[in-house]
Design a protein around this motif. Sequence first.
Motif, mmCIF file in Angstrom:
data_model
loop_
_atom_site.group_PDB
_atom_site.id
_atom_site.type_symbol
_atom_site.label_atom_id
_atom_site.label_comp_id
_atom_site.label_asym_id
_atom_site.label_seq_id
_atom_site.Cartn_x
_atom_site.Cartn_y
_atom_site.Cartn_z
ATOM 1 N N SER B 84 0.810 -1.223 0.000
ATOM 2 C CA SER B 84 0.000 0.000 0.000
ATOM 3 C C SER B 84 0.841 1.270 0.000
ATOM 4 O O SER B 84 0.303 2.372 -0.138
ATOM 5 C CB SER B 84 -0.936 0.014 1.205
ATOM 6 O OG SER B 84 -0.188 -0.014 2.405
ATOM 7 N N ASP B 85 2.161 1.141 0.166
ATOM 8 C CA ASP B 85 3.041 2.316 0.136
ATOM 9 C C ASP B 85 3.341 2.785 -1.278
ATOM 10 O O ASP B 85 3.903 3.870 -1.466
ATOM 11 C CB ASP B 85 4.364 2.018 0.847
ATOM 12 C CG ASP B 85 4.187 1.765 2.336
ATOM 13 O OD1 ASP B 85 4.957 0.955 2.897
ATOM 14 O OD2 ASP B 85 3.273 2.363 2.935
ATOM 15 N N ALA B 86 2.990 1.988 -2.265
ATOM 16 C CA ALA B 86 3.247 2.371 -3.648
ATOM 17 C C ALA B 86 2.475 3.645 -3.976
ATOM 18 O O ALA B 86 1.237 3.679 -3.889
ATOM 19 C CB ALA B 86 2.833 1.243 -4.580
ATOM 20 N N ALA B 87 3.206 4.689 -4.340
ATOM 21 C CA ALA B 87 2.591 6.006 -4.561
ATOM 22 C C ALA B 87 3.677 6.976 -5.024
ATOM 23 O O ALA B 87 4.841 6.600 -5.176
ATOM 24 C CB ALA B 87 1.935 6.526 -3.280
ATOM 25 N N GLU B 88 3.276 8.231 -5.207
ATOM 26 C CA GLU B 88 4.219 9.308 -5.520
ATOM 27 C C GLU B 88 4.472 10.081 -4.229
ATOM 28 O O GLU B 88 3.530 10.394 -3.491
ATOM 29 C CB GLU B 88 3.625 10.242 -6.573
ATOM 30 C CG GLU B 88 4.590 11.266 -7.140
ATOM 31 C CD GLU B 88 5.407 10.732 -8.310
ATOM 32 O OE1 GLU B 88 5.037 9.671 -8.856
ATOM 33 O OE2 GLU B 88 6.400 11.384 -8.675
ATOM 34 N N TYR B 89 5.746 10.371 -3.963
ATOM 35 C CA TYR B 89 6.116 11.072 -2.733
ATOM 36 C C TYR B 89 6.785 12.399 -3.086
ATOM 37 O O TYR B 89 7.652 12.454 -3.959
ATOM 38 C CB TYR B 89 7.069 10.214 -1.896
ATOM 39 C CG TYR B 89 6.379 9.002 -1.308
ATOM 40 C CD1 TYR B 89 6.152 7.869 -2.093
ATOM 41 C CD2 TYR B 89 5.930 8.993 0.007
ATOM 42 C CE1 TYR B 89 5.495 6.763 -1.568
ATOM 43 C CE2 TYR B 89 5.280 7.895 0.541
ATOM 44 C CZ TYR B 89 5.062 6.786 -0.260
ATOM 45 O OH TYR B 89 4.409 5.696 0.263
ATOM 46 N N PHE B 90 6.369 13.442 -2.383
ATOM 47 C CA PHE B 90 6.908 14.776 -2.642
ATOM 48 C C PHE B 90 7.565 15.327 -1.385
ATOM 49 O O PHE B 90 6.960 15.340 -0.308
ATOM 50 C CB PHE B 90 5.797 15.738 -3.081
ATOM 51 C CG PHE B 90 5.221 15.428 -4.426
ATOM 52 C CD1 PHE B 90 4.068 14.673 -4.541
ATOM 53 C CD2 PHE B 90 5.826 15.886 -5.585
ATOM 54 C CE1 PHE B 90 3.526 14.369 -5.784
ATOM 55 C CE2 PHE B 90 5.305 15.591 -6.830
ATOM 56 C CZ PHE B 90 4.150 14.829 -6.919
ATOM 57 N N CYS B 91 8.787 15.795 -1.563
ATOM 58 C CA CYS B 91 9.471 16.563 -0.538
ATOM 59 C C CYS B 91 9.120 18.028 -0.771
ATOM 60 O O CYS B 91 9.154 18.498 -1.929
ATOM 61 C CB CYS B 91 10.971 16.329 -0.638
ATOM 62 S SG CYS B 91 11.954 17.180 0.604
#
Lengths: 117, 111
Positions: B84-91
């Motif tokens: 479920s961690d599959a995603a786009e991550y933004f700093c």
Amino acid sequence: EAGVAQSPRYKIIEKRQSVAFWCNPISGHATLYWYQQILGQGPKLLIQFQNNGVVDDSQLPKDRFSAERLKGVDSTLKIQPAKLEDSAVYLCASSLPALAGSPYEQYFGPGTRLTVT
Amino acid sequence: AQSVTQLDSHVSVSEGTPVLLRCNYSSSYSPSLFWYVQHPNKGLQLLLKYTSAATLVKGINGFEAEFKKSETSFHLTKPSAHMSDAAEYFCVGSGNTPLVFGKGTRLSVIA
């Protein structure tokens, strides 16, 4: 608590047509933001409102984009006329006013995906 | 001027292995830093934020990030990846300016 609401979720228009997006922020959030997120990029701030006043619109293409928040609650973002390069997801976010020395947390809506053909 | 750089556009890990998403920042001011996650067709969700109270910040879903001023970094980690961690991550950074987003890192989790 209810989140940030946006409509429509999807919109397809032809170039040179007009389009409008609507945003309802979280109740009590005085600050409202519109972002543009082009595919493969991070969101870019278009305009920031504090109540019904504009705080920052330096990256808003004012020749074709306009936004208003007349009563300090809901907001609309309009594009007229649209260009192909306006295809993107338009995100609305809201937050409480930033306190001195404390970063404000923004809450984002699901976005409106605009396709200009 | 405030800016953030995400060093990887795509990271792929196996389920159950550690996650590391890298972010460097540059700022003339003491920055405020955030990590947001974006799942497909969903809004951005705040994972954690750095407020200068502690250099190790714990967020939701087992994620944490460490602010290292000497390295101007704010890397996001998680000990064990879940599907479920599959995603786009933004700093995201903010000094005396509005939020500035990095270009994002797409996390893939392999079963």
